[in-house]
Write a protein that holds these residues in place. Structure first.
Motif, PDB file in Angstrom:
ATOM      1  N   ALA A 441       0.834  -1.202   0.000  1.00 17.53           N
ATOM      2  CA  ALA A 441       0.000   0.000   0.000  1.00 17.53           C
ATOM      3  C   ALA A 441       0.870   1.254   0.000  1.00 17.53           C
ATOM      4  N   ILE A 442       1.902   1.248   0.824  1.00 17.92           N
ATOM      5  CA  ILE A 442       2.766   2.426   0.920  1.00 17.92           C
ATOM      6  C   ILE A 442       3.532   2.656  -0.386  1.00 17.92           C
ATOM      7  N   SER A 443       4.049   1.580  -0.946  1.00 19.56           N
ATOM      8  CA  SER A 443       4.884   1.739  -2.143  1.00 19.56           C
ATOM      9  C   SER A 443       4.053   1.796  -3.436  1.00 19.56           C
ATOM     10  N   GLY A 444       2.773   1.533  -3.342  1.00 16.31           N
ATOM     11  CA  GLY A 444       1.929   1.547  -4.536  1.00 16.31           C
ATOM     12  C   GLY A 444       2.061   0.271  -5.358  1.00 16.31           C
ATOM     13  N   ASP A 445       2.622  -0.775  -4.736  1.00 17.23           N
ATOM     14  CA  ASP A 445       2.826  -2.032  -5.446  1.00 17.23           C
ATOM     15  C   ASP A 445       1.615  -2.955  -5.231  1.00 17.23           C
ATOM     16  N   PHE A 446       0.479  -2.529  -5.739  1.00 16.69           N
ATOM     17  CA  PHE A 446      -0.741  -3.340  -5.649  1.00 16.69           C
ATOM     18  C   PHE A 446      -1.734  -2.813  -6.680  1.00 16.69           C
ATOM     19  N   GLU A 447      -2.743  -3.590  -6.936  1.00 16.05           N
ATOM     20  CA  GLU A 447      -3.807  -3.123  -7.830  1.00 16.05           C
ATOM     21  C   GLU A 447      -5.110  -2.932  -7.057  1.00 16.05           C
ATOM     22  N   ALA A 448      -5.459  -3.925  -6.234  1.00 20.52           N
ATOM     23  CA  ALA A 448      -6.623  -3.756  -5.347  1.00 20.52           C
ATOM     24  C   ALA A 448      -6.361  -4.515  -4.063  1.00 20.52           C
ATOM     25  N   GLN A 449      -6.880  -3.978  -2.965  1.00 21.64           N
ATOM     26  CA  GLN A 449      -6.724  -4.607  -1.652  1.00 21.64           C
ATOM     27  C   GLN A 449      -8.004  -4.409  -0.864  1.00 21.64           C
ATOM     28  N   GLY A 450      -8.225  -5.258   0.142  1.00 23.05           N
ATOM     29  CA  GLY A 450      -9.319  -5.041   1.078  1.00 23.05           C
ATOM     30  C   GLY A 450      -8.801  -4.263   2.266  1.00 23.05           C
ATOM     31  N   TRP A 451      -9.546  -3.242   2.701  1.00 24.90           N
ATOM     32  CA  TRP A 451      -9.109  -2.424   3.828  1.00 24.90           C
ATOM     33  C   TRP A 451     -10.265  -2.120   4.773  1.00 24.90           C
ATOM     34  N   ARG A 452      -9.877  -1.694   5.969  1.00 24.64           N
ATOM     35  CA  ARG A 452     -10.852  -1.177   6.932  1.00 24.64           C
ATOM     36  C   ARG A 452     -10.184   0.010   7.603  1.00 24.64           C
ATOM     37  N   ASN A 453     -10.859   1.146   7.572  1.00 27.93           N
ATOM     38  CA  ASN A 453     -10.189   2.345   8.097  1.00 27.93           C
ATOM     39  C   ASN A 453     -11.235   3.428   8.347  1.00 27.93           C
ATOM     40  N   HIS A 454     -10.730   4.629   8.630  1.00 26.27           N
ATOM     41  CA  HIS A 454     -11.519   5.841   8.821  1.00 26.27           C
ATOM     42  C   HIS A 454     -12.507   5.718   9.987  1.00 26.27           C
ATOM     43  N   PRO A 455     -11.990   5.464  11.199  1.00 31.81           N
ATOM     44  CA  PRO A 455     -12.877   5.394  12.357  1.00 31.81           C
ATOM     45  C   PRO A 455     -13.509   6.751  12.643  1.00 31.81           C
ATOM     46  N   GLY A 456     -14.589   6.692  13.390  1.00 31.89           N
ATOM     47  CA  GLY A 456     -15.354   7.905  13.652  1.00 31.89           C
ATOM     48  C   GLY A 456     -14.557   8.991  14.351  1.00 31.89           C
ATOM     49  N   GLY A 457     -15.014  10.204  14.164  1.00 34.10           N
ATOM     50  CA  GLY A 457     -14.346  11.369  14.743  1.00 34.10           C
ATOM     51  C   GLY A 457     -14.412  12.488  13.740  1.00 34.10           C
ATOM     52  N   ASP A 458     -13.655  13.546  13.999  1.00 40.10           N
ATOM     53  CA  ASP A 458     -13.686  14.668  13.068  1.00 40.10           C
ATOM     54  C   ASP A 458     -13.152  14.219  11.700  1.00 40.10           C
ATOM     55  N   PRO A 459     -13.868  14.574  10.616  1.00 41.37           N
ATOM     56  CA  PRO A 459     -13.424  14.103   9.295  1.00 41.37           C
ATOM     57  C   PRO A 459     -12.065  14.633   8.877  1.00 41.37           C
ATOM     58  N   ASP A 460     -11.630  15.726   9.497  1.00 42.57           N
ATOM     59  CA  ASP A 460     -10.315  16.254   9.142  1.00 42.57           C
ATOM     60  C   ASP A 460      -9.201  15.266   9.516  1.00 42.57           C
ATOM     61  N   LEU A 461      -9.494  14.335  10.442  1.00 39.77           N
ATOM     62  CA  LEU A 461      -8.485  13.336  10.804  1.00 39.77           C
ATOM     63  C   LEU A 461      -8.126  12.454   9.606  1.00 39.77           C
ATOM     64  N   GLN A 462      -8.954  12.479   8.577  1.00 38.47           N
ATOM     65  CA  GLN A 462      -8.693  11.652   7.392  1.00 38.47           C
ATOM     66  C   GLN A 462      -7.869  12.415   6.345  1.00 38.47           C
ATOM     67  N   TYR A 463      -7.525  13.661   6.645  1.00 36.41           N
ATOM     68  CA  TYR A 463      -6.872  14.550   5.681  1.00 36.41           C
ATOM     69  C   TYR A 463      -5.729  13.858   4.943  1.00 36.41           C
ATOM     70  N   ASN A 464      -4.809  13.275   5.697  1.00 33.99           N
ATOM     71  CA  ASN A 464      -3.619  12.703   5.053  1.00 33.99           C
ATOM     72  C   ASN A 464      -3.900  11.440   4.255  1.00 33.99           C
ATOM     73  N   TRP A 465      -5.010  10.775   4.573  1.00 32.76           N
ATOM     74  CA  TRP A 465      -5.324   9.553   3.815  1.00 32.76           C
ATOM     75  C   TRP A 465      -5.746   9.865   2.384  1.00 32.76           C
TER      76      TRP A 465
END
Lengths: 559, 316
Positions: A441-465
């Motif tokens: 994921a970090i290096s961009g060496d993938f085409e598709a992956q399954g993920w779980r992320n973005h827990p509740g809270g202020d949406p600005d916490l997702q800024y860097n994602w």
């Protein structure tokens, strides 16, 4: 005092067989190891439940809390890599400067006040007087400055990683007086106070721990409700009541209620539930759908308390790499979105208990939309888009799907493959270990992956994602409209609901991810254990979300 | 060359090749340890970290550095962004747990398999023998992780006789220690019981056909004495060999059993090291296991001589 039943659990469910069927399922799950990247099954749709009518908390006793994973990196928070289990432990020993209230808005916690200037480019943090760390040292502005500098990579003794990016807008941190810190930013940042909480992981360390070159990770010293006693990795971490804890509950009673808390990593899901049922532990968390379903059954039978909010959850999704074919082409992303049959996935993967996600923000969050315009299941449309993609590019629509080598994630990958191939795509499943998945994921060496992320809270916490060029924008998408909305949401105090709703709709339009379902975590406790999810910073009403853990200072055991 | 010295050389050669092989394998794994410990760092930071950790050095240099430390008892440090923790710290906590588990499983397996093997050999072809054999095949067919979960559910949750997870050192509470190790030990032992019993049974049947047994019978020696004093010892060599070789199987089984029962042993540590690309730790752990494996098999070799006077005399 009799144990009180939790309130409503949504639609009643038939009690499941608990003999050989369950044992057979356990054998399959035996090979599943915790894999946050792959996510797997998530609960949801059960509605909030708690034991808030349990009565008056009684001091004393001990909670043994079963965690889904060990935090092998330890507890040097600026450097640690913490998932939910790690954050649970840190919340026992450390306090954050702010904490969310029932609506998810930030209120001061370890700080007495956290105030912005007019354009939110300068924040003044006034600390509580008389707070001491577990080693007896005082919480001062100097220590808080050093902590913030350590998190942002400006304190020589520490080598942080993630928060260097998160705190990039911080230009300097100044000590104004012994109890006041001023944070100067390079830009307005209206939700900076939410970042000071960062889902509960931005605890304040004592100066001695910050400067400890050899055992910062093994000797946690915070101001939290429990003092660190002992840590044997993969076995247990014990912490005893902090007799000098500064906080009280809303009724003015001294916190914490418990004399001791012990965290036990029990990574095998079934065994964690077995341990709860057999009384070996008296609290645990889970997000595996089968376990959530079992916990509901046990709760209906009065054998456990089940806290399972349906707000401020995470989202499970398919992440696509937009920096290369086929997902650099929107038609490929649209085809995959239309090919996803939620009803089938819910029945096969999630015991029928989750709700479909239409965006990155779960119910309760700013920006949540019941209908964001995200494509729904339409096999004909998916097939048409595949054909269009293939005639446009002259290539077959084929991709690899990387999945963590665990039962739940493999099952999810197989379903994705089946559904995508029904629409004419070709999918190759590649099984990897979790580190490889994250590296990819970090290096961009993938085409598709399954993920779980973005827990509740202020949406600005997702800024860097999601920001273009960010190292954790794993999809590698560059969307000027998303960038604009992220910046606007960060710098504008008014109309943030609309900004993030627009962002949600933009995600649906561009299909930067294929949203699958909302995660609902469950915290199950023995009937005599109460106090989940605790209270808010200034009122009895707690922040309901538990996707990043919950405070443990309010947990109590009937005596 | 004396046997002991020869064995020592053997041990060093095995250790060298095993660790070299692990080093080669880990170097071929996709990904980079620095990505695992500092995934979000910039490329410049990662380069500095690689340099600090010696990961830019050629493989032979890295291997040479590791092996020269290992032979002096230094197992190296975990990779970390700020001062790695010594691997030895974790090993001293974890090794006793795994050793206890494997010893208990092995002892349990032998205590059950030896009498069962002797009796079924003596009663070969009887209904009891057939039932024991069928049971043994059934036990062989059950994977230890499945048995572990079944035991945990029925014994731990339904009957509540034993705790389902966690570890207590014997020095802290011996009774609790035993209670927590029973199910993991049984899970590991059951497959071994079947193997040992079947082996001993077939060797015993062959031994019971030997002339010296016929002679003993003719002299009126009791069947019990014939079985336990005359037939068992010469029938135990294969059993002993397999018990030694089975240490590898036990280690493999211990990894999953430790995870299931939340035992903080070497298996859990190995799993962690592989997942987090902690190659130095991985190499040290594998080397410890290799040393243990070779030592146990060396002991087995020594025991041959104790069990069979012909070997003892041949060696002298």
């Amino acid at each position: 005092m009799p144990g009180k039943r939790p309130r409503g659990l949504g639609v009643p469910r038939a009690t499941r067989g608990r003999g050989f069927k369950r044992v057979a399922a356990m054998a399959v799950l035996a090979l599943a190891v915790t894999a946050c990247g792959g996510g797997g099954d998530d609960g949801g749709g059960g509605g909030a439940s708690s034991d808030e009518d349990a009565g008056t908390p009684t001091p004393g006793g001990k909670v043994i809390y079963g965690l889904e994973a060990e935090t092998t990196d330890g507890w040097c928070l600026p450097e640690a890599q913490l998932a939910i289990s790690g954050i649970m432990v840190t919340q026992a020993m450390y306090d954050t400067l702010t904490r969310p209230n029932a609506e998810g808005e930030m209120e001061p916690w370890l700080a007495e006040s956290v105030e912005p200037n007019e354009d939110s480019s300068v924040w003044t943090i006034k600390l509580r007087d008389g707070v001491t760390f577990h080693d007896g040292s005082e919480l001062t502005a100097e220590v808080v400055k050093n902590n913030l500098d350590a998190y942002r990579g400006a304190y020589p003794a520490r080598s942080p990683q993630l928060f260097i990016f998160v705190f990039q807008p911080i230009e300097s941190v100044e000590v104004v007086d012994p109890l006041t810190v001023q944070v100067n930013l390079s830009q307005p940042w209206v939700s900076f106070d939410a970042t000071l909480h960062s889902s509960g992981r931005l605890g304040m360390l004592a100066q001695a721990q910050l400067d400890d070159a050899t055992s910062c990770a093994e000797q946690p010293i915070g101001t939290g409700p429990f003092k660190f006693s002992d840590w044997v990795p993969n076995q247990k971490l014990t912490a005893e009541r902090n007799p000098d804890y500064w906080a009280t509950d809303a009724a003015g009673e001294q916190l914490p209620y418990l004399d001791e808390i012990e965290f036990r990593p029990i990574v095998e899901e079934e065994q964690r539930r077995n341990a709860l049922e057999s009384g070996e532990i008296n609290a645990m968390h889970t997000s595996i759908a089968d376990t959530v379903d079992e916990v509901r059954t046990l709760s209906e039978a009065g054998e456990v308390n089940d806290y399972e909010p349906d707000e401020f959850g995470e989202v499970t999704y398919l992440m696509m790499n937009e920096s290369k074919p086929p997902f650099d082409n929107i038609k490929a992303r649209q085809a995959l979105a239309h090919a996803f049959d939620f009803e089938e996935a819910n029945a096969i993967l999630n015991a029928g208990i989750v709700t479909q996600a239409t965006g990155p923000f779960a119910p309760g969050n700013i920006g949540h939309l019941d209908d964001s315009g995200f494509p729904t299941f339409d096999l004909d449309e998916a097939t048409r888009l595949v054909d269009e993609y293939e005639s446009e590019t002259g290539k077959d629509l084929e991709f690899t799907y990387s999945a963590v080598n665990a039962a739940a994630t493999i099952k999810q990958a197989q379903l994705v493959k089946e559904q995508a191939e029904a629409a004419g795509m070709t999918v190759e499943i590649v099984t990897v270990d979790q580190s490889t998945l994250i590296d990819g994921a970090i290096s961009g060496d993938f085409e598709a992956q399954g993920w779980r992320n973005h827990p509740g809270g202020d949406p600005d916490l997702q800024y860097n994602w999601w920001k273009s060029g960010s190292p954790v924008n794993f999809n590698k998408f560059e969307d000027p409209e998303i960038d604009r909305l992220l910046d606007e949401g960060r710098t504008t105090a008014e109309g943030r609901d609309e900004i993030y709703e627009e962002l949600n709709r933009r995600f649906a339009e561009e299909i930067h991810n294929v949203w699958l379902w909302y995660t609902v975590w469950s915290v199950a406790t023995a009937p005599e254990v109460h106090g989940v999810p605790g209270e808010g910073p200034t009122s009895e009403d707690p922040f309901p979300g538990i996707a990043s853990g919950h405070p443990v200072g309010y947990m109590w055991v009937e005596q | 060359m004396p046997v002991l010295l020869r064995r020592l050389v053997h041990l060093l050669v095995v250790l060298f090749f095993v660790t070299l092989f692990v080093a080669l394998l880990t170097s071929m794994l996709p990904g980079d340890p620095v990505d695992a410990i500092a995934g979000f760092a910039s490329e410049e930071q990662k380069d500095v970290l690689r340099q600090d950790l010696g990961l830019n050095d050629p493989l032979p240099v890295q291997y040479g550095r590791w092996i020269s430390s290992f032979v002096t008892g230094d197992l190296g440090n975990y990779y970390s962004v700020s001062g790695g923790r010594p691997v030895m710290d974790r090993v001293t906590d974890s090794l006793p747990v795994s050793l206890q588990l494997m010893v208990y499983a092995q002892v349990l397996a032998l205590v059950i398999a030896i009498p069962a093997g002797v009796v079924t050999a003596y009663r070969a072809g009887s209904r009891g023998d057939k039932a024991a054999n069928a049971t043994a095949f059934g036990m062989l067919a059950i994977p230890n992780f499945a048995l572990a979960l079944v035991l945990a559910y029925y014994v731990g949750v339904e009957l509540r006789w034993l705790p389902v997870s966690g570890y207590v050192p014997p020095g802290e509470d011996l009774g609790e220690h035993v209670r927590r190790m029973i199910m993991p030990a049984i899970s590991l032992a059951v497959g071994q019981i079947a193997v040992y019993m079947r082996l001993l049974r077939s060797d015993m049947i062959a031994t019971l056909q030997e002339d010296f047994i016929t002679m003993a019978k003719a002299k009126g020696v009791s069947p019990r004495r014939i079985l336990w004093r005359h037939a068992l010892r010469p029938s135990s060599l294969t059993l002993l060999t397999v018990a030694g070789l089975n240490i590898g199987t036990l280690i493999g089984g211990a990894i999953i059993v430790e995870v299931i029962f939340s035992l903080p042993g070497i298996g859990t540590l190995l799993y962690e090291a592989i997942s987090a690309r902690q190659y130095i730790a991985l190499q040290s752990l594998v080397a410890i296991i290799a040393v243990g494996y070779v030592l146990v098999n060396f002991l087995v070799d020594v025991l041959y001589a104790v069990l069979d006077p012909r070997i003892r005399h041949a060696r002298t």
